[in-house]
Design a protein around this motif. Sequence first.
Motif, PDB file in Angstrom:
ATOM      1  N   VAL A   1      71.389 -36.290  -2.962  1.00 18.74           N
ATOM      2  CA  VAL A   1      70.537 -36.230  -1.767  1.00 18.74           C
ATOM      3  C   VAL A   1      69.976 -37.628  -1.528  1.00 18.74           C
ATOM      4  CG1 VAL A   1      69.854 -33.807  -2.036  1.00 18.74           C
ATOM      5  CG2 VAL A   1      68.517 -35.607  -3.149  1.00 18.74           C
ATOM      6  N   GLY A   2      69.479 -37.865  -0.338  1.00 20.38           N
ATOM      7  CA  GLY A   2      68.760 -39.101  -0.076  1.00 20.38           C
ATOM      8  C   GLY A   2      67.335 -38.965  -0.597  1.00 20.38           C
ATOM      9  N   ILE A   3      66.738 -40.079  -0.988  1.00 19.12           N
ATOM     10  CA  ILE A   3      65.328 -40.089  -1.370  1.00 19.12           C
ATOM     11  C   ILE A   3      64.641 -41.232  -0.631  1.00 19.12           C
ATOM     12  CG2 ILE A   3      65.812 -39.130  -3.653  1.00 19.12           C
ATOM     13  CD1 ILE A   3      65.212 -41.964  -4.788  1.00 19.12           C
ATOM     14  N   ASP A   4      63.319 -41.192  -0.597  1.00 21.47           N
ATOM     15  CA  ASP A   4      62.584 -42.286   0.030  1.00 21.47           C
ATOM     16  C   ASP A   4      62.614 -43.523  -0.869  1.00 21.47           C
ATOM     17  OD1 ASP A   4      61.072 -40.888  -1.817  1.00 21.47           O
ATOM     18  OD2 ASP A   4      59.331 -40.603  -0.521  1.00 21.47           O
TER      19      ASP A   4
ATOM     20  N   GLY B   1      59.844 -50.386   3.083  1.00 20.61           N
ATOM     21  CA  GLY B   1      58.548 -49.957   3.564  1.00 20.61           C
ATOM     22  C   GLY B   1      58.283 -48.534   3.113  1.00 20.61           C
ATOM     23  N   GLY B   2      57.226 -47.930   3.656  1.00 21.14           N
ATOM     24  CA  GLY B   2      56.873 -46.566   3.280  1.00 21.14           C
ATOM     25  C   GLY B   2      57.609 -45.528   4.102  1.00 21.14           C
ATOM     26  N   VAL B   3      57.273 -44.272   3.833  1.00 16.51           N
ATOM     27  CA  VAL B   3      57.832 -43.178   4.619  1.00 16.51           C
ATOM     28  C   VAL B   3      57.335 -43.274   6.055  1.00 16.51           C
ATOM     29  CG1 VAL B   3      57.773 -40.660   4.940  1.00 16.51           C
ATOM     30  CG2 VAL B   3      58.149 -41.620   2.664  1.00 16.51           C
ATOM     31  N   TRP B   4      58.222 -43.075   7.001  1.00  5.42           N
ATOM     32  CA  TRP B   4      57.864 -43.096   8.423  1.00  5.42           C
ATOM     33  C   TRP B   4      58.901 -42.288   9.170  1.00  5.42           C
ATOM     34  CZ3 TRP B   4      60.158 -46.646  12.333  1.00  5.42           C
ATOM     35  CH2 TRP B   4      61.334 -47.246  11.879  1.00  5.42           C
ATOM     36  N   VAL B   5      58.762 -42.181  10.470  1.00 10.00           N
ATOM     37  CA  VAL B   5      59.700 -41.367  11.227  1.00 10.00           C
ATOM     38  C   VAL B   5      61.135 -41.848  11.033  1.00 10.00           C
ATOM     39  CG1 VAL B   5      59.515 -42.701  13.367  1.00 10.00           C
ATOM     40  CG2 VAL B   5      60.043 -40.253  13.494  1.00 10.00           C
ATOM     41  N   GLY B   6      61.313 -43.159  10.845  1.00  6.59           N
ATOM     42  CA  GLY B   6      62.654 -43.712  10.649  1.00  6.59           C
ATOM     43  C   GLY B   6      63.291 -43.312   9.338  1.00  6.59           C
ATOM     44  N   THR B   7      62.489 -42.875   8.368  1.00  3.72           N
ATOM     45  CA  THR B   7      63.040 -42.400   7.097  1.00  3.72           C
ATOM     46  C   THR B   7      64.018 -41.263   7.325  1.00  3.72           C
ATOM     47  OG1 THR B   7      61.005 -43.030   5.942  1.00  3.72           O
ATOM     48  CG2 THR B   7      62.420 -41.424   4.837  1.00  3.72           C
ATOM     49  N   PHE B   8      63.751 -40.470   8.345  1.00  3.07           N
ATOM     50  CA  PHE B   8      64.531 -39.257   8.586  1.00  3.07           C
ATOM     51  C   PHE B   8      65.572 -39.425   9.700  1.00  3.07           C
ATOM     52  CE2 PHE B   8      60.228 -38.375   7.150  1.00  3.07           C
ATOM     53  CZ  PHE B   8      60.471 -37.630   6.014  1.00  3.07           C
TER      54      PHE B   8
END
Length: 420
Positions: free
Chosen positions: A219-222, A371-378
């Motif tokens: 799976v992908g992770i942050d 960077g951190g989690v953000w809308v672009g993470t998904f």
Amino acid sequence: MIKLKKAIPKKEETSKLVEGRVLEIIHKIRKEGDHALKEYNILFDGCERESYQITQEEIQNALKEVKATTIEDLRFAAKNIEEFAKRQKEMFKHMEEQEVMQGVFLGHKAMPVNSCAGYVPGGRYPLPSSALMSIIPAKVAGVKRIVTCSPAVKDTKSIHPATLAAMHIAGANEIYAMGGSQAIGALAYGTEQIKPVDMIVGPGNQYVTEAKRQVSGVVGIDFLAGPSEVVVIADATADPRIIAADILAQSEHDPQARGILLCTDEKVGKDTIKEVENFLKDLPTAAIAKEAWENNGEVILIDTLEEAITLSNKLAPEHLEIQVENEEKVVPKLINYGSLFIGEGAAEVFGDYVAGTNHILPTMRTARFTGGVWVGTFIKVVTNQRVTKEGLKIIGPVASRLGALEGLYAHKLAADVRLK
């Protein structure tokens, strides 16, 4: 550079024990599914559930149990997080086909992952804010199936009601009472009751982090996060009480948390140390915060702001606060941080809860490259191409020659059959 307060040097600790234990747990989850998940739920959390998915009835009961003011606060925070995520999403646009040379058309699409999971830690206190931070950006991104989980309150069958309320407010599609590395294994590989997801995000303890490392690729992770950390850059105009409070706000997270002050004024540095000690006398979480401060806290007297900037960029902290007179001269030179807090009013805790930026951030110097989690993470950006006969005449011979150069003759063939 003078250290007014030093951290205690750490001994190199092996992670082989954690790695081996997590490997064993994930293997058992893959092999035995729900049976193993139940066994670990009982072993680690004392949670004896037959069905791991939280029901609508449980959600409604949690909403009734939580104070009305808490629900209002969670909705307020959720609204701000959602608004910022929506504005971030505006930068993602489909690029319609463009003719980059005669007969060669290229484009891309920005599309969300199909499913994801937000892991929400349990532990000493509920962390409903982490539910908002992982679920809301995924929802704004357009993820169709958003799963979340958290360990049940010790020796009960349910997640803490405040966390459960936050998960519901954030918009999760499925909520599961499970935690630890076994939960990460279940989300990655699936069990009889739980369908696997495409991506897992969210903070956790060393076992959760190691589990995310082991399933990465399946799976992908942050990213792999460690203990929380804050660096404060300050000059003579900074308020030691504010700096001390912000350092303790990080220190109370975990005995391994780090609070570091880089200051150009000796009085500010020494006064900050005094204020930390004063606050610790009455702080309810003093036991944890004091251990973190004494073991990991640092106050470093720096000759110039330029030197502070250089050191900060090297440290690449999770949270970076700027409390100086001329912020506009410092900010452009800062390149490595998870989230930046500019000026005395920008408390790091506002980012933790309500400002709208995300608090799931890179630690351990990983802010150098992520960077951190953000809308672009998904959101994934995928490309497309279309080549006409005219374009083929231009790029076909080049591809044929490069295929031969690399010894990949089927590549050359694929170009040549089109040219003929």
